[in-house]
Design a protein around this motif. Sequence first.
Motif, short mmCIF file in Angstrom:
data_model
loop_
_atom_site.label_atom_id
_atom_site.label_comp_id
_atom_site.label_asym_id
_atom_site.label_seq_id
_atom_site.Cartn_x
_atom_site.Cartn_y
_atom_site.Cartn_z
N ILE A 44 32.77 27.28 46.75
CA ILE A 44 33.21 28.43 47.57
C ILE A 44 34.72 28.61 47.45
O ILE A 44 35.22 29.73 47.31
N THR A 45 35.46 27.52 47.45
CA THR A 45 36.92 27.59 47.30
C THR A 45 37.29 28.14 45.93
O THR A 45 38.17 29.00 45.82
N ALA A 46 36.62 27.67 44.89
CA ALA A 46 36.90 28.16 43.54
C ALA A 46 36.59 29.65 43.43
O ALA A 46 37.37 30.40 42.84
N GLN A 47 35.47 30.09 44.00
CA GLN A 47 35.12 31.51 43.95
C GLN A 47 36.17 32.35 44.67
O GLN A 47 36.58 33.41 44.19
N SER A 48 36.64 31.86 45.80
CA SER A 48 37.68 32.58 46.55
C SER A 48 38.98 32.66 45.76
O SER A 48 39.63 33.70 45.71
N GLU A 49 39.35 31.56 45.11
CA GLU A 49 40.60 31.55 44.34
C GLU A 49 40.49 32.42 43.10
O GLU A 49 41.46 33.08 42.72
N VAL A 50 39.33 32.46 42.47
CA VAL A 50 39.12 33.34 41.32
C VAL A 50 39.23 34.80 41.76
O VAL A 50 39.90 35.60 41.10
N GLN A 51 38.63 35.15 42.88
CA GLN A 51 38.71 36.52 43.40
C GLN A 51 40.15 36.88 43.76
O GLN A 51 40.61 37.99 43.49
N LEU A 52 40.87 35.94 44.37
CA LEU A 52 42.27 36.19 44.73
C LEU A 52 43.13 36.39 43.49
O LEU A 52 43.95 37.31 43.44
N LEU A 53 42.95 35.56 42.47
CA LEU A 53 43.70 35.72 41.24
C LEU A 53 43.38 37.06 40.58
O LEU A 53 44.28 37.76 40.12
N LEU A 54 42.11 37.41 40.55
CA LEU A 54 41.70 38.69 39.97
C LEU A 54 42.35 39.86 40.70
O LEU A 54 42.88 40.79 40.08
N SER A 55 42.34 39.82 42.01
CA SER A 55 42.93 40.89 42.81
C SER A 55 44.45 40.97 42.61
O SER A 55 45.01 42.05 42.43
N THR A 56 45.11 39.82 42.62
CA THR A 56 46.57 39.78 42.46
C THR A 56 46.97 40.28 41.08
O THR A 56 47.91 41.06 40.93
N LEU A 57 46.25 39.84 40.06
CA LEU A 57 46.55 40.26 38.69
C LEU A 57 46.28 41.76 38.52
O LEU A 57 47.07 42.46 37.88
N SER A 58 45.20 42.25 39.11
CA SER A 58 44.89 43.68 39.04
C SER A 58 46.01 44.51 39.67
O SER A 58 46.44 45.51 39.11
N ASP A 59 46.50 44.08 40.83
CA ASP A 59 47.58 44.80 41.50
C ASP A 59 48.86 44.77 40.67
O ASP A 59 49.55 45.79 40.54
N GLY A 150 34.38 25.35 34.03
CA GLY A 150 33.37 25.60 35.04
C GLY A 150 32.64 26.90 34.78
O GLY A 150 32.88 27.58 33.78
N THR A 151 31.77 27.24 35.70
CA THR A 151 30.93 28.42 35.52
C THR A 151 31.30 29.57 36.44
O THR A 151 30.72 30.64 36.32
N ILE A 152 32.23 29.38 37.34
CA ILE A 152 32.56 30.41 38.31
C ILE A 152 33.53 31.40 37.67
O ILE A 152 34.55 31.03 37.10
N SER A 153 33.19 32.70 37.78
CA SER A 153 34.05 33.74 37.22
C SER A 153 33.89 35.01 38.03
O SER A 153 32.96 35.16 38.81
N ALA A 154 34.84 35.93 37.83
CA ALA A 154 34.79 37.24 38.48
C ALA A 154 35.30 38.27 37.49
O ALA A 154 36.16 37.98 36.66
N ARG A 155 34.78 39.48 37.59
CA ARG A 155 35.11 40.54 36.63
C ARG A 155 35.37 41.83 37.41
O ARG A 155 34.76 42.08 38.43
N THR A 156 36.28 42.64 36.87
CA THR A 156 36.54 43.96 37.45
C THR A 156 36.92 44.94 36.35
O THR A 156 37.39 44.54 35.28
#
Length: 181
Positions: A44-59, A150-156
Amino acid sequence: MREKLRNEQGMTLVEMLCAVAILILLGLMMNTGLQMAMRSYRDITAQSEVQLLLSTLSDALADDLRYARDVRTKGDGSLLSYSSDSYNSGGRATLEVGENGQVTAGGKRVLPGGAYGNGAYVVRVMKITYASRPDGSFFTIELEVAQAEGTISARTKFTVRCLSGPEIEDAELNPGEESGG
């Protein structure tokens, strides 16, 4: 003497072994439950950090590309280079994913190393295309951020309107120029 042995209170060896076996089973069950809870917490922590990195990088990318000038593209519309006030002083910037999985613009990191969990998270996919239409110029950005191991990732995928105008050069029209930043 027999009466003395019958009246003596305490536990027999069999009762003691049964009690120890029950305590060992309870300990194993608690240990397994704690391990599952810790694994779930890390995921859960890794998923949250991946989402946060994705959001920050997108911005960060959207903020810089919104004011990009002198955009150069390849024949397929993918971004080659552009002029940026943030990442170069009067020169050209190229957006790239380095060997360490971090995004650089004009040779400078877009986000500090800590944003990537000090190497725990990487950018796997970054595709940026530019299109000039009658209603304006737009960048389409596709990003995928994941755990390094690992296997946790997020895409936008999102679109950013370029406010500086429809200046566009096709890199194939200027083959003699350098494409670096």
